[in-house]
Structure formats: structure tokens, C-alpha cells
Design a protein around this motif. Structure first.
Motif, PDB file in Angstrom:
ATOM      1  N   ARG A 706       0.852  -1.203   0.000  1.00 32.52           N
ATOM      2  CA  ARG A 706       0.000   0.000   0.000  1.00 32.52           C
ATOM      3  C   ARG A 706       0.879   1.242   0.000  1.00 32.52           C
ATOM      4  O   ARG A 706       1.978   1.238   0.562  1.00 32.52           O
ATOM      5  CB  ARG A 706      -0.892   0.014   1.238  1.00 32.52           C
ATOM      6  N   GLY A 711       0.732  -2.263   3.597  1.00 32.52           N
ATOM      7  CA  GLY A 711       0.453  -3.451   2.817  1.00 32.52           C
ATOM      8  C   GLY A 711       1.358  -4.618   3.172  1.00 32.52           C
ATOM      9  O   GLY A 711       2.025  -4.615   4.201  1.00 32.52           O
ATOM     10  N   SER A 733      -7.345  -4.065  -8.024  1.00 33.47           N
ATOM     11  CA  SER A 733      -8.473  -3.596  -7.215  1.00 33.47           C
ATOM     12  C   SER A 733      -9.712  -3.348  -8.074  1.00 33.47           C
ATOM     13  O   SER A 733     -10.845  -3.665  -7.668  1.00 33.47           O
ATOM     14  CB  SER A 733      -8.094  -2.313  -6.473  1.00 33.47           C
ATOM     15  N   ASN A 759      -9.076   6.578  -1.730  1.00 28.56           N
ATOM     16  CA  ASN A 759      -7.863   5.955  -1.181  1.00 28.56           C
ATOM     17  C   ASN A 759      -6.575   6.400  -1.866  1.00 28.56           C
ATOM     18  O   ASN A 759      -5.529   5.777  -1.682  1.00 28.56           O
ATOM     19  CB  ASN A 759      -7.979   4.431  -1.254  1.00 28.56           C
ATOM     20  N   MET A 763      -4.066   3.785  -0.156  1.00 27.81           N
ATOM     21  CA  MET A 763      -3.778   2.476  -0.760  1.00 27.81           C
ATOM     22  C   MET A 763      -3.024   2.618  -2.077  1.00 27.81           C
ATOM     23  O   MET A 763      -2.174   1.781  -2.404  1.00 27.81           O
ATOM     24  CB  MET A 763      -5.084   1.711  -0.995  1.00 27.81           C
TER      25      MET A 763
END
Length: 794
Positions: A706, A711, A733, A759, A763
């Protein structure tokens, strides 16, 4: 709750006063009464008249007590025998007396019985202890009572005699009679009974820390490797004679135990140099000598007296170590108690040691003041005499000053010795500080030092050349075969470099897998040096278990026109050339065996997706989205090819994950999710065996990192994540959110777009995410084309 105090001077007057008190008691409804006796006298024949009179005048009233080194009544020194009648005013308040004998039961058994009795006595809130001077440590008692309910308070003291060096002491009670080897405990409680206990020390540490290097129970043998007695002799000039205990009391030890700072004094100095303490001191613990600071003691007493006053006690029980009398030798022995005077009626005695339970643990203290505040009913405001202001003027005695001088002198001498040893060690460290321990080459410190020297040279004629080198694939060797394999490669690289360049220049290990050589060798020798390095590597690989490859980049300090580079530009050029060489190494070898391996990998991907109809064609869609995003970013064709190939392979590691976990419809457990998180690592290991480039393997390994560093598998953050992995992360994703799963339906494209936007910087890479959103319509068209025949979900 009230106190009525009697001083025993003779039997006749005592019985007359007691009879008058009995009449008062009857006139006031005959409240519950019990008697507490503090006596400097230990002869039972001289004590019997007191007991007989008590039983004659108050036949049903319990009594108990013990021998003391002095008695306290209303914060002042009292007569040799002091009797306190404790009057219980509320019917709900209860008390119970128990007496035990060390000569008949072990202290562990006694502690167990007390603990068991509290279970049968649910009303108990406090336990008061009167403990004869034992021939053993009090630690077993303290540890045994730790089992009591945490809200039960425990306080008390070790009874003694006016001569604090004497081992003689006694207890006595209406339930157990007279004993020189016993323990008294009094239970207090009931719904209207309230208690609060506290301690005051005031001792401050001085000098160095001492480690307890040898002890057994309550016998302290060695402190920091020297006999325990020698600490007092060397630092404080205290002799091992009949005055040892008195002199050592001025400098007790501070000992951390159960999270509490405990004052410990030596009860005896033994011929072997050991010290007998009142309780155990554990090996490995740290102790420091301490001294009493009058102002600190008074400040603490003043603060605690104010806290006690807020509690609004009716009765105070005071346990003050007899050694504190010696500390305040120029004052009355109760000098320090003036702040408590007038707060409540109080009685107590000078003890050999003190007990207090704190943080759920009972500890035995020395040279400490313990005060228990008790009352019945709620807090009520009562008028009382104003406590006295204590003057802390105190003339320091010569022996104390002399011992402090000795302490300072010896400590200073030790510091000089330590500094001398440090100088020797520093000289040795200077020899080893510039050497890498793993390879024996010079290290980064030596490298930077040489660069600093070169930067100060003014000559234009020098031939300095820098070679920067990097072991290819070290991280993946570590991941696949373990760090031992990585260390072997590093040592092999160092040997190969030193054999090739060592005679012509300085060889350094400047990082985990990074090496450098700085040489003055002529230019025509450089090719031969490089060839020697390659031959060394080739010879090593003939028999090596782990394949060695080294990327090399060269830079001359002066260019062909003679212009001198800056040190930073010199390093940068060598570094760039080294990475160009590394790219050449990363190019996969084209042969039929490799192609067969890659065909097998593609087949494995088909098997992974065939097992789960919900993830069918997932890799192909991630590949298509990744290509679209990479092109939108303006990357080169070679980079796009690398990223799309990695995207197609990104989930190959799921071959190593159980079908049960991959196909589970319910939420995964923490343990199952940890297993899932291994699939990027498994995939990287599979691809390593198929001669895929390191760049591609890195994308597969890191596609679940991430941007914020949260992550997996390595928690990489920001731009430390390979750009290809950052692209695949978004593509993965998009398809995951818009695809139906066994545990949920597909999410809408609008929802997916909002999630990505929300995000960015969390992310996803915000720059890549922004480009993705700018080309969102193309993403949608690609998705719809690949899902021909499916309705468009907006």
C-alpha cells in the motif's frame, strides 16, 4: 472508632483507670472494645499483671500486642508500656485476631492458612501484622499473602526490643498467649469500616548502581563481583565491628522489587563478607546505596499527612522503623511525626521492619514509616488541632560527612579507572571501526574518509577511479534460501573483488550488497582488473551452491578533457553505470528450457483460475487494465511489456494456497488471512525458478503493498514500491471490486471509482490513481468488451 490510651506504671493505678473506663463503656451502651499493647518490656512475668487485669475488668475483650523499641501515642514518645483501648462504634464493623508459631508451622503454611482464612471471612478489608524477628527471610510470608484479594490492605511491623541489634522480640494475645517465635494478624472489616495505608521513606540514591551478582535468600554475598560488606567498607569507611548495624543504617540500600522502591538495611555483617538482610534480594537485580535527605523526608511526610487528612481518619496506627530514631538523633524520636499530630488519635511503635501491600504485592521495608488510617462510616468534617510545622534544621554529623567524602573519593577513583579503560578500548575500536565484520573489507566509514581526503586534493594529475559494485539478486536469494545463503554470497563477492582489485586499490563493503573499489591504477589496467573479477566469479560458480553475479559501474574522477568532477557527481556516474550493467544482467536468457518453464507457469495460472469460476479471466483483465494505465502514463514499450506480463502472472502464488481458504464463503480468520498474504512471496519464488527478470519478480512480489506502507509482504511505502507493482495494485483492485465473489456480489463501477479516489495516497499512488481516473471511460470500455454479453452495471 475511638482510642482510649493507658500508660501502665503500676498494677493498682492501671486497674483503677481501667475500671473507670469500664463504667464509661457501660454508660455508653457497652460498645465493642479490644486492647492493643505496645511494650518495651519483654519479660512475661512483668506483662502478666496487665493481661490479668484486662481479663478481670473486660472478661470478653480480646487483647494483643508485641515488644517494641519505643512506643508512640498521639505522635509523641510514650511510656514503656502503652495500652490502647480501640472502641468499635458501629455494629457492622468486625475484627478477628489470629496467632501462629514459627516453631510449629512453616512460614509458607502460615501464609497459606491466612490466605485461606480470608476466603472464609469475606468481610475482611485490612490485615495488621505483628511479626517476631525471624531467623529467616520474610519473603515467603510476603509472597504467600500475594494470593489475597487485591483490595485487601496489609500493614504492620516486625516487633523488636529497645536494642535494635538484639534478635530478641515477642508477641502475645488473648488467643495464643506469649511467644518469642510467632506472628499475630488482626483482620478488620465490615461494610462501614474504611482503611487507607501509606508509607514514607525519603531516602535518596547516591553513587553508582551495583548489580547483585551473588545472593541466596536473604544473604547478600556479592555486589558487582565484590563481597557485599566491602561496599560499605570501601565507599563509606564502615568497619565490621559491633557498631556496623548502627553505621550502615545511615546508608541503606534502595532495591527495586515488584515495581516498588524498597529500602533494605543489613541486619548483620558476616565473617565471609556477606550481609544478612531482612528479606530476599534477587540475583541480577540492581541496588544503590542511599542516604536520608531531611528536607525530602519532611516534604514527603507533609504531603502524606495532607492526604491522610482528606481521608478523615478516626484512628491512626503507626509503624516507624527504630533506625529513623537514630537518623533524627538531634531531635525527639517522634520529631518527624509532627505533621500527623491532631489529625486523629494514634498509637504505634518503633519497629525492626515494616510491612505494606502495594500494587497487589506485600513488601517488607526497612527504615520506613508506615501509617494506616482507619475510620467507621463516611467522611465527616471534624475539628482537630492544627498539625505542627516541622523545622528541618539539622547539623550534619562529622561521621556522615567523612563517609560521604570517602564515597566521593572512591567513586572518582573508579571513574578515572573506567576512563583509562575506555581510552584503551577506543584505541582498539579505532582499529576495528573501519573494518566490515562479515567480509574483512574496509567499511562505509573508511570509504567516506577516503573520499573526504580525495576531495581536499588540489592536483589535476591524479588517476583516481571508482568502481561501484552490487551483488545481483541477493534479496531474492535471502527470500528463497534464507539469510545464510545471502551471507555466503556477500563473502564470496568480497573475496572475488579483493583478489581482483586488492593489490591495486582500496576495497570496501559500503552496504548490504554494495561494494566499492577506489584505485590509482592506470587506465590500461582497468580491463585486466575487470577480467580478473569475472574469472574469480566464474571459478566460484563452478562449485557454488548459490549463483554469484556482480554488476559493476566505473567512473574516473577526471574526464577525458581533464576536468575534475565533484565527489557527488563522481559517485553518481559510477552508480548509474553500475545500474546499466545490472539491467544487462536482468535480461532473461532465451532458451528452450526457459520457454518450457514459462509455458508451465502460464498453465498454472489457468489452473488457478479454473478452480474458482468467480475469478475466471481475472489475470487477463488485470493485464488489460495495467496496459491501459501504463500507456496513459507514457511509459516506454519495454516497460509496458514488463508490467503487463507481470500483471498476467501476479496471482501465480495462489497455487500454494489451500483450496479451502481460497474458496471459503465466510470471512477469513486472522490465521487464514496470514496464509493468504503469503501468495505474493510464493509467486516470486516460482518465477525465480523460471528465469524471469528481477524487475518482473519484484512487481509480482509487491503488488499488494500500500502507498501508506500498511500493505504486505514487506510494508514498502510510497515510491519504494516498484512502479509496476503500484500500477498492478490499482488494476487488481478495479477487477476485484467489479467482479462477483463467492462471498459477495459485484460492486458498481461508480462505487469502484469512488473507492479509488477516496484511497489516493492511502492504498494507491496518487499520481497513478489520478491518471487512472482521467481515463476511467477507457477502463469501463475495456471491462465491458472483456465481459461480452454482460449488462453494464453503473
Amino acid at each position: 472508632m475511638k482510642n482510649r490510651i493507658f500508660a501502665f506504671n503500676d498494677a493498682v493505678s492501671f486497674e483503677r483507670e481501667l475500671a473507670q473506663f469500664s463504667n464509661w463503656s457501660k454508660e455508653n451502651g457497652s460498645p465493642t472494645v479490644f486492647f492493643q499493647i505496645h511494650s518495651e518490656e519483654q519479660n512475661p512475668e512483668k506483662l502478666k499483671p496487665i493481661w490479668n487485669i484486662l481479663e478481670r475488668v473486660f472478661p470478653n475483650a480480646p487483647w494483643f500486642g508485641g515488644s517494641t523499641s519505643g512506643n508512640i501515642v498521639d505522635c509523641e514518645k510514650a511510656s514503656e508500656i502503652s495500652i490502647s483501648a480501640i472502641i468499635i462504634e458501629r455494629p457492622t464493623t468486625k475484627f478477628q485476631i489470629y496467632q501462629y508459631d514459627f516453631s510449629k508451622k512453616s512460614i509458607s503454611d502460615i501464609a497459606h492458612e491466612i490466605a485461606e482464612e480470608t476466603l472464609r471471612t469475606p468481610w475482611v478489608k485490612a490485615i495488621e501484622i505483628y511479626h517476631c524477628i525471624p531467623p529467616f527471610s520474610t519473603t515467603l510470608l510476603c509472597e504467600g499473602l500475594d494470593a489475597l484479594a487485591p483490595d485487601i490492605q496489609i500493614f504492620g511491623g516486625i516487633v523488636c526490643s529497645p536494642d535494635i541489634t538484639s534478635p530478641n522480640s515477642c508477641i502475645f494475645s488473648s488467643v495464643g498467649g506469649y511467644s518469642k517465635t510467632g506472628l499475630l494478624v488482626v483482620f478488620y472489616g465490615g461494610k462501614d469500616f474504611h482503611v487507607e495505608s501509606r508509607k514514607i521513606s525519603g531516602w535518596k540514591p547516591i553513587g553508582r548502581n551495583f548489580h547483585v551478582t551473588r545472593s541466596q535468600g536473604n544473604v547478600l554475598y556479592e555486589l558487582s563481583g565484590i563481597p557485599a560488606y566491602e561496599v560499605y567498607n570501601k565507599y563509606l569507611n564502615i568497619q565490621n565491628d559491633k557498631n556496623f548495624i548502627y553505621n550502615a543504617l545511615e546508608f541503606p540500600m534502595l532495591y527495586e522489587h515488584n515495581g516498588i522502591s524498597i529500602v533494605r538495611s543489613a541486619g548483620a555483617s558476616n565473617p565471609d563478607g556477606s550481609l544478612t538482610m531482612s528479606s530476599d534480594i534477587d540475583e541480577g537485580s540492581i541496588v544503590r546505596l542511599s542516604y536520608g535527605e531531611p528536607q525530602l523526608i519532611i516534604e514527603k511526610i507533609k504531603a502524606e499527612s495532607e492526604n491522610a487528612e482528606h481521608f478523615a481518619p478516626e484512628v491512626l496506627h503507626i509503624f516507624s522503623c527504630a533506625a529513623r530514631k537514630a537518623f533524627w538523633s538531634q531531635h525527639d524520636p517522634t520529631f518527624e511525626l509532627a505533621s500527623f499530630k491532631g489529625i486523629a488519635s494514634n498509637t504505634g511503635f518503633f519497629s525492626h521492619g515494616e510491612f505494606l501491600r502495594e500494587k497487589g504485592h506485600l513488601n517488607q521495608h526497612n527504615i520506613t514509616l508506615v501509617i494506616a488510617s482507619m475510620r467507621e462510616g463516611p467522611i465527616t468534617k471534624r475539628e482537630h488541632a492544627k498539625s505542627e510545622i516541622i523545622s528541618t534544621k539539622r547539623t550534619t554529623r562529622l561521621p556522615l560527612a567523612a563517609r560521604m567524602a570517602t564515597f566521593i573519593r572512591e567513586t572518582s577513583f573508579e571513574l578515572e579507572q573506567i576512563n583509562s579503560r575506555l581510552r584503551i578500548m577506543n584505541e582498539h575500536l579505532q582499529d576495528v571501526a573501519t573494518t566490515d565484520s562479515l567480509t574483512g573489507l574496509e567499511n562505509r566509514l573508511a570509504f567516506d574518509s577516503l573520499l573526504s581526503t580525495i576531495s581536499q586534493e588540489n592536483t589535476q594529475k591524479n588517476l583516481w577511479t571508482m568502481f561501484l559494485m552490487d551483488v545481483n539478486g541477493l534479496k531474492y536469494a535471502n527470500d528463497t534460501f534464507g539469510h545464510q545463503a545471502g551471507d555466503e554470497l556477500i563473502k564470496a563477492a568480497a573475496n572475488a573483488i579483493k583478489k581482483a582489485y586488492g593489490a591495486s586499490g582500496n576495497c570496501f563493503r559500503i552496504g548490504g550488497d554494495e561494494f566499492a573499489v577506489i584505485t590509482h591504477a592506470p587506465l590500461d589496467l582497468h580491463f585486466h582488473l575487470y577480467s580478473a573479477l569475472q574469472n574469480n566469479i566464474k571459478e566460484y560458480n563452478k562449485k557454488a551452491l548459490y549463483h554469484l553475479s556482480i554488476a559493476v559501474g566505473k567512473s574516473r574522477l577526471h574526464n577525458d578533457s581533464g576536468t575534475r568532477k565533484s565527489i557527488s557527481d563522481w559517485k553518481m556516474e559510477a552508480d548509474l553505470n553500475m545500474y546499466r550493467d545490472k539491467v544487462r544482467y536482468h535480461k532473461p536468457v532465451k532458451n528452450s528450457d526457459n520457454q518450457s518453464l514459462r509455458d508451465l507457469v502460464s498453465c498454472l495460472i489457468s489452473i488457478v483460475e479454473a478452480k474458482d469460476p468467480f475469478t475466471a479471466d481475472h489475470s487477463e483483465r488485470v493485464k488489460a487494465f495495467s496496459e491501459l494505465i501504463a500507456r496513459s502514463l507514457g511509459l516506454s514499450e519495454s516497460s509496458i511489456s514488463l508490467i503487463t506480463h507481470a500483471a498476467q502472472l501476479h496471482d501465480i502464488g495462489k497455487m500454494g494456497i489451500s483450496d479451502y481458504i481460497l474458496e471459503k464463503p465466510e470471512k477469513l480468520t486472522d490465521e487464514e488471512f496470514e496464509i493468504i498474504k503469503q501468495h505474493p512471496v510464493i509467486g516470486a519464488k516460482i518465477l525465480l525458478q523460471s528465469n524471469y527478470t528481477q524487475e518482473l519478480v519484484q512487481i509480482v512480489l509487491h503488488h499488494h503493498e500500500r502507498y501508506d506502507g500498511r500493505g504486505y509482504p514487506e510494508g514498502l511505502k510510497g515510491e519504494s514500491i516498484p512502479i509496476g507493482a503500484r500500477i498492478v495494485a490499482i488494476a487488481d483492485s478495479i477487477d476485484a471490486m467489479t467482479s462477483k465473489r463467492i462471498y459477495r456480489d459485484a460492486m458498481s463501477l461508480n462505487y469502484c471509482r469512488n473507492e479509488i479516489e477516496k484511497n489516493l495516497g492511502i492504498m494507491y499512488d496518487p499520481a497513478i490513481g489520478k491518471v487512472t481516473l482521467e481515463h476511467w471511460n477507457e477502463i469501463v470500455d475495456t471491462l465491458m468488451n472483456m465481459r461480452t454479453g454482460r449488462p453494464k452495471v453503473i
